[in-house]
Write an enzyme that holds these catalytic residues in place. Structure first.
Site, mmCIF file in Angstrom:
data_model
loop_
_atom_site.group_PDB
_atom_site.id
_atom_site.type_symbol
_atom_site.label_atom_id
_atom_site.label_comp_id
_atom_site.label_asym_id
_atom_site.label_seq_id
_atom_site.Cartn_x
_atom_site.Cartn_y
_atom_site.Cartn_z
ATOM 1 C CB SER A 16 10.105 -12.345 -6.336
ATOM 2 O OG SER A 16 9.131 -11.799 -5.484
ATOM 3 C CD GLU B 146 9.647 -6.167 -0.040
ATOM 4 O OE1 GLU B 146 9.216 -6.894 -0.938
ATOM 5 O OE2 GLU B 146 9.608 -6.493 1.168
ATOM 6 C CD GLN C 290 10.918 -10.945 -0.443
ATOM 7 O OE1 GLN C 290 9.793 -10.783 -0.890
ATOM 8 N NE2 GLN C 290 11.597 -9.971 0.136
ATOM 9 N N GLY C 291 12.036 -15.844 -0.560
ATOM 10 C CA GLY C 291 11.215 -16.888 0.047
ATOM 11 C C GLY C 291 10.755 -16.476 1.430
ATOM 12 C CB SER D 132 4.667 -14.728 1.337
ATOM 13 O OG SER D 132 4.772 -13.330 1.500
#
Length: 377
Positions: free
Chosen positions: A156, A239, A121-122, A124
């Site tokens: 992550s 999420e 997951q990109g 933040s």
């Protein structure tokens, strides 16, 4: 609202329990927490077992209620958690199933389900965490590709991922929520640098990611250009709404273990501790009922969790922290021993009021979108 299970759902539960009882003893030993290639192989191997048994598609092709039963039963049986498959199975996959084209669904979903690909997951950035809409990673259109430059943090599983669900700014002049695009970036593209980050608990499942003129095909865009914020809200609804379901079951199991440990070492005689354990039991029972309610609501609205997920995420984060603070009371001086049960979980629990949207953000969502309160200045 009916929160009971149908005979067909209970039959699914019984069949799953029978399969888990046979499958779990055949698993290899779990790899070391620091062996990420080994953990990737282990997690993908478990996913392949689920696929071969016909359970892999429960995250997308089954009803939300069956998904709930699946998460409940696998946790109760002590089955492996999704691990490195977390983003693909519980974030990116459901988003692609809901928002992707038929070609994208056919190209990306089967490899996730078969245990062949890991996603990261990109979202933040160093200056865009809770205020995600202020992200600065840029993507300019160049023919049939986007050229991406910027950086991400808390990415992550980036060190073992094949693809990344990536948020980029494609229109710097648009209002900040309207100039964002959701891309599925291949992690073997040129220009990507990954630097693992070590957490307080000593693990390294997160990383910094630096992007230097990375070319991402336009065909790898999910949703329309500049419509990424809406797509992101779908991702975040999964999420916050269903991704933590198995963890509620785990917390209820830990609560029972704490009560047994307290009885064994004499701490059960403390009435304050008993009251705290009793209140936590009520808290997690209520959270489980809230989960069932959220799932029922999702089922009635097409399968995508609603804003009730923010209520759940907000309360669950704090209840989990209180659970492991109580574990420290039960352990006494042993709470400083990293080799004792629950100690690393306590350190990990500190992140839950930040991860997947801070508690402050969740309170704002609840205030504005559920209670109808005016937006703060």
């Amino acid at each position: 609202m009916d929160l009971s299970y149908t005979p067909e759902e209970e039959e699914f539960r019984a069949r799953l329990r029978e399969w888990l009882a046979k499958a779990l003893p055949t698993l290899p030993a779990r790899p070391s927490p620091d062996d990420w290639p080994g953990r990737r192989a282990y997690d993908l191997g478990w996913q392949r077992m689920l696929y071969d048994a016909g359970y892999a598609g429960v995250h997308w092709d089954a009803s939300p209620t069956l998904r709930l039963i699946f998460l409940e039963e696998t946790e109760r049986a002590g089955a492996p958690y999704v691990g490195a498959n977390f983003v693909g199975l519980l974030h990116a996959g459901p988003t692609i199933a809901a928002e992707g084209t038929a070609e994208q669904r056919a190209r990306w979903l089967p490899p996730i389900l078969r245990g062949e690909q890991v996603w990261c997951q990109g979202f933040s950035e160093p200056d865009a965490g809770s205020d995600l809409a202020s992200l600065r990673t840029r993507a300019r259109r160049d023919g049939d590709a986007y050229v991406v430059t910027g950086s991400k943090i808390w990415t992550s599983h980036a060190e073992v991922a094949d693809r990344c669900e990536l948020l980029v700014r494609t229109d710097p002049d648009a209002p900040r929520h309207r100039g964002i695009t959701w891309l599925a970036m291949p992690m073997d593209a040129d220009g990507i640098t990954v630097r693992p980050l070590r957490t307080l608990a000593g693990s390294a499942e997160f990383a910094e990611m630096f992007l230097d003129e990375v070319r991402v095909p336009v065909a790898d865009r999910v949703g329309e250009e500049n419509d990424g914020w809406r797509v992101t809200m779908v991702t975040l609804s999964f999420e916050r709404g269903t991704a933590f379901v198995g963890e509620v079951v785990a917390c209820r199991r830990v609560l029972g273990e704490l009560a047994r440990a307290a009885r064994g070492d004499g701490r059960w005689d403390d009435p304050a501790l008993r009251r705290r354990l009793g209140r936590l039991d009520a808290e997690f029972r209520a959270l489980w009922r809230l989960t069932q309610w959220n799932v029922s609501e999702a089922e009635a609205s097409g399968g995508v969790p609603g804003v009730g997920g923010s209520v759940f995420k907000l309360r669950y984060s704090h209840a989990r922290q209180e659970l492991y603070d109580t574990a420290a009371e039960v352990l006494g001086p042993g709470a400083l021993d990293l080799d004792r049960p629950w100690v690393l979980d306590r350190l990990s629990s500190l992140s839950y009021t930040i991860a997947a949207g801070t508690s402050q953000i969740q309170r704002s969502i609840v205030a504005e979108r559920i209670l109808g309160l005016p937006r703060g200045r």
